[in-house]
Design an enzyme around this catalytic site. Structure first.
Site, short mmCIF file in Angstrom:
data_model
loop_
_atom_site.label_atom_id
_atom_site.label_comp_id
_atom_site.label_asym_id
_atom_site.label_seq_id
_atom_site.Cartn_x
_atom_site.Cartn_y
_atom_site.Cartn_z
N ASP A 501 64.30 47.32 76.51
CA ASP A 501 65.36 46.41 76.06
C ASP A 501 65.69 45.43 77.19
O ASP A 501 65.21 45.56 78.33
CB ASP A 501 66.58 47.25 75.70
CG ASP A 501 67.64 46.46 74.94
OD1 ASP A 501 67.34 45.33 74.50
OD2 ASP A 501 68.76 46.97 74.80
N GLU A 504 64.36 39.77 77.89
CA GLU A 504 64.17 38.35 77.55
C GLU A 504 63.97 37.45 78.78
O GLU A 504 63.48 36.33 78.57
CB GLU A 504 65.37 37.83 76.74
CG GLU A 504 65.41 38.35 75.34
CD GLU A 504 65.88 39.80 75.27
OE1 GLU A 504 65.48 40.51 74.34
OE2 GLU A 504 66.61 40.23 76.18
#
Length: 919
Positions: A501, A504
């Site tokens: 996770d 990005e």
């Protein structure tokens, strides 16, 4: 001699700027509107009748010359473009034609040479019209590569200097295709550069023009701004993710922006750039054919759509490296696309079961209490997850024994129950621990694998554990580092898969704790329309240095490279078993290594509907293992919303329930008994379908087939299906129609022109290509089986270890000719090389002339049992007098109302051929 002469002339024109005024100061900064430029424009009007050059047959043919939102007459005329203010060009939402647009004589690049090459066509281009962006390439190459009969590659780059190219492991084709289904043409010597890609329709001699840049916006190729545009053959455009919006793009002056960002969908910002980058689109043409285009470019970009129809790519780096997939069916397009980016990974069988998660269990004991609650309700579950609360101070590869409790004991108990365990691992590594106290940092620092800032020092940001550094997964050494971390942790906590996770890359400060530079990478002259108008908002500085270059170029690859490294690490860790990874951030090709979920959604019916679109898009992007946080991650859900979402989630490829710590528990056993009963019912249905689902994933892994698909994939000649995104299909056979609105006991579902059967009753429905009102009480999701299909099923159980031992069931849906077919792939469900080594069983099922034949065509997996226990046949035209199986009478029942034949109570070995006859 003649070519050389004209090349010299073109160079002179380029340098003196006679085809367009040189109106940029040094470094491309715009000069103010001046008298000299007014004279230049007047001279242009006299010499070339400038007004005529600005006259276009339709406002829809205006190609935007001011890509920023602040259009003005001064800046427009400085660029040598036409000014006619009839609308404002906004970002994302429909805003009408641009006020500033290119004149018809804006050349861009001129062709100086075209010749045949060993792989196709090679052209040389020369800059003939200086643009408004600095550091333009004067000489370009344009290569056309005939890679396969159905795939052509177009590459445009600088002839004199190398530029960043995406390090995706694409096919390296050495010989050109000979039986091409397409034709590529480049404009001739001395002409403005343009190209067309066309193909013949498979059903006629009509030519399908797929790419056509003739008359579109000019080619621009500068260091930090590249533009390529094309007319589209139809308005039916899909893909270009990741975004929030309808499945079928609205091309009425809209924009899609691509740049990975930790960004849940904000209210009112439909179209914002989200977690993934997928510069791929699919077009359904007017005649039902399809084609696709993939721009292999990882820089930040805008894709502008206009109702001509036309599309303009605008990226701030790299090169133009474009693949065109000829199709002609939408399924063909996805196969051709995944041949380039990599076929999806083969998931372990257990991963198709139900996954329960939450950020908020707090302790190992409370985690196990939820497992107990779900099991006590009789609801099948295969996997239990933990969020960061298991860790010590939210640091990767640690266990917080003092707070969370005994994580190894929790995993041991879960394994004892024949279930699996997955926990989160964030990409940021804590950097503020005492020396020698936190090996993930100490070892990474020693190996020199963390990302650096522009000056070469460690780039430090902030994430959950505080000050944070990030492993550089473009560095080959980082895969070794990551493998070491994962193996070491697995030796203490034997998890079964990994959830990655915040990749990005998510940062709690903008850029770094020291900010970012003022250079052109952190602040490019052209800024794509990213959320908040900054490339480093909630992320790291684009000027940061990585092994493959600046983060400016490789930023959107971070989730992809981490997924790839994690896959390699799990291969080493889970000896002989398939890795299972779910990543939030993705790029083209991520599905080759792992799955995805659509990020931080909300507990709303709108988000539930949007999850269908996300899953359909992900499947087109080559990521079939896709899901969403069932019942919503943010906000308190309601029981009814959660009940409807549980029904829908039961038909996600990746089915998990997950929510944030501040909101109410929402596992399927956390509500009323009625809710638990409803959840149990739909979970058991999902588990019964798992052999069919698993076979679809096998076809995806081997052939690149799409698993969950929009209706238009199966009905490409029915334009009514082109915009449907509230229903979907599993493979070619199962139509799913969920309820997506509150307090509804019915649902309007489109029934394509075909024969269908209600899954629950076997009742026949003659579809005529219209919407029908379907009963949908609170405990039901509508499922329909397509005629002509045979679906392999299995009696369900509380987990896949148990269900895999149960007897199989065949669901036969006869078509109007009383025929049907299907297949099954079966193996041990977890060996990483079972397919490659042929340790699999493949079975074919065929019904013809009132006879069902079951045959094993491949028998490499020598399991103890594969037993057929029942056969249901929908669409029987009458009650048979006799049913024989391999010549022996068997018991059966017949539902004369719904015309369903049921053969039960059998135990037939599927390792031998079976023949079932009825008279």
């Amino acid at each position: 001699m003649e070519k050389a002469f004209w090349t010299v002339i073109l160079l002179i024109l380029c340098k003196v700027g006679t085809l367009k005024g040189d109106v940029l100061s040094e470094y491309g900064r715009k000069k103010s509107y001046s008298t000299d430029h007014e004279l230049f424009v007047k001279e242009m009007q006299i010499k070339t009748n400038f007004d005529d050059l600005c006259a276009v047959p339709s406002d829809d043919l205006r190609f935007n010359c001011l890509q920023g939102d602040n259009a003005s007459k001064e800046t427009c005329l400085e660029r040598g473009c036409c000014w006619n203010p009839i609308g404002n060009y906004g970002s994302g939402a429909s805003a009408g034609p641009p006020s500033c647009y290119y004149p018809t004589n804006y050349v861009g690049y001129t062709v100086s040479e075209v010749k045949n090459s060993s792989m196709g066509i090679s052209a040389e281009l020369i800059l003939s019209t200086k643009s408004y962006y600095p550091d333009e390439s004067v000489f370009l190459f344009a290569d056309v590569l005939y890679e396969t009969d159905s795939r052509v590659r177009l590459r445009i780059g600088d002839s004199n200097r190398s530029r960043y190219e995406v390090p995706l492991n694409v096919p390296n084709v050495k010989t050109p295709a000979l039986n091409r289904k397409y034709d590529v043409r480049i404009s001739g010597f001395g002409q403005r550069f343009s190209l067309t890609v066309s193909a013949k329709s498979p059903s006629s001699n009509n030519t399908r023009v797929l790419i056509n840049s003739t008359g579109a916006a000019p080619l621009i190729f500068s260091d930090q701004f590249i533009q390529f545009s094309t007319f589209l053959p139809s308005q039916y455009l899909y893909g270009l993710g990741q975004y929030r919006g309808p499945l079928l793009h609205n091309i009425n002056w809209t924009r899609r922006t691509i740049w990975n960002r930790d960004q849940f969908v904000p209210v009112g910002n439909v179209g914002a750039n989200l977690y993934g980058s997928h510069p791929f689109y699919l077009v359904m043409e007017e005649d039902g054919n399809a084609h696709g285009v993939f721009l292999l470019n990882s820089n930040a970009m805008d894709i502008d759509l206009q109702p001509t129809p036309a599309l303009a790519w605008r990226t701030i780096g790299g090169i133009i490296d474009m693949y065109v997939f000829i199709g002609p069916t939408p399924a063909d397009v996805i196969r051709q696309y995944t041949d380039v980016i990599g076929h999806p990974f083969m998931p372990p069988y257990w991963s198709l079961g139900y996954h329960q998660s939450r950020w908020g269990y707090k302790t190992a004991n409370r985690t196990l209490e939820v497992v107990d609650r779900v099991r006590a309700a009789g609801i099948p579950q295969d996997v239990q997850w933990n969020d960061l609360e298991y860790s010590d101070g939210q640091k990767d590869f640690t266990t917080g024994y003092n707070v969370f409790g005994d994580q190894p004991a929790l995993v041991a108990e879960i394994h004892k129950r024949q279930m699996r365990y997955i926990m989160i691992t964030d990409c940021g590594i804590s950097s503020n621990q005492p020396a020698g106290k936190y090996p993930p940092y100490d070892i990474g620092f020693e190996m020199d694998i963390f990302i650096k800032n522009y000056t070469g020092d460690l780039l430090v940001g902030k994430c959950w554990p505080g000050e944070t550094v990030w492993p550089d997964f473009t560095n080959p050494k980082t895969t070794d580092y990551w493998s070491q971390m994962i193996q070491n942790y697995h030796s203490k906590v034997p998890f079964d898969g990994i959830w990655i996770d915040m990749n990005e890359m998510s940062n709690f400060v903008d850029g770094s704790v020291h900010g970012c530079t003022d250079n052109k990478y952190d602040h490019p002259l052209y800024m794509p329309h990213v959320t908040n108008g900054s490339l480093y908002r909630k992320s790291i500085c684009p000027s940061a240095r990585q092994y493959l270059g600046l983060n400016y170029n490789v930023h959107s690859l971070y989730g992809y490279t981490e997924t790839k490294a994690t896959y390699t690490a799990l291969q080493k860790t889970l000896t002989g078993k398939r890795p299972f990874i779910i990543s939030r951030s993705t790029f083209a090709g991520s599905g080759h290594y792992g799955g995805n979920w659509n990020g931080d959604n909300h507990a709303t019916y709108v988000d539930m509907h949007s999850s269908i679109i996300d899953i359909l898009n992900a499947n087109m992007f080559g990521i079939p293992m896709m899901g969403a946080c069932v019942c919503g991650f943010l906000e308190d859900t309601t029981e009814q919303l959660c009940q409807r979402w549980t029904q829908l989630g039961s038909f996600y490829p990746f089915y998990w329930n997950h929510n944030e710590r501040w909101y109410i528990p929402q596992d399927p056993a956390a509500f009323s008994e009625e809710m638990a009963k409803s959840s149990r019912k739909v979970h058991l249905i999902r588990y019964s379908f798992l052999p069919y689902f698993y076979t679809l994933f096998y076809d995806s892994h081997v052939n690149g087939d799409i698993v969950v698909r929009p209706l238009f994939f199966e009905y490409p000649n029915d334009k009514n299906t082109f915009s449907i995104d509230k229903q979907f299909m599993w493979g070619p056979c199962l139509l799913v129609t969920p309820v997506l609105e509150e307090d509804q006991q019915q649902v309007s579902g489109y029934v394509p022109k075909d024969v269908w059967y209600d899954f629950y009753t076997g009742q026949k429905i003659n579809g005529n290509g219209t919407y029908q009102t379907l009963d949908a009480p609170l405990d039901k999701i509508n499922l329909h089986i397509r005629a002509g299909c045979i679906i392999p099923m299995q009696n369900p159980a509380l987990n896949t270890v148990k269900s895999r031992k149960n007897r199989f069931r065949l669901l036969v849906a006869l078509n109007s000719a009383l025929e049907a077919s299907g297949n099954l792939m079966w193996d041990d469900g977890e060996s990483i090389d079972s397919i490659e080594k042929g340790v699999i069983n493949r079975l074919d099922f065929v019904v013809q002339k009132r006879t069902l034949v079951v045959s094993m065509t491949e028998s490499g997996y020598k399991t103890e049992r594969m037993t057929l226990g029942s056969v249901d046949i929908f669409g029987m035209d009458g009650k048979p007098s006799t049913v024989l199986m391999n010549g022996h009478r068997v018991k059966f029942s017949y539902d004369s109302t719904n015309k369903v034949l049921q053969i039960t109570g059998i135990a037939e070995n599927l390792f031998r051929d079976l023949v079932v006859n009825w008279k």
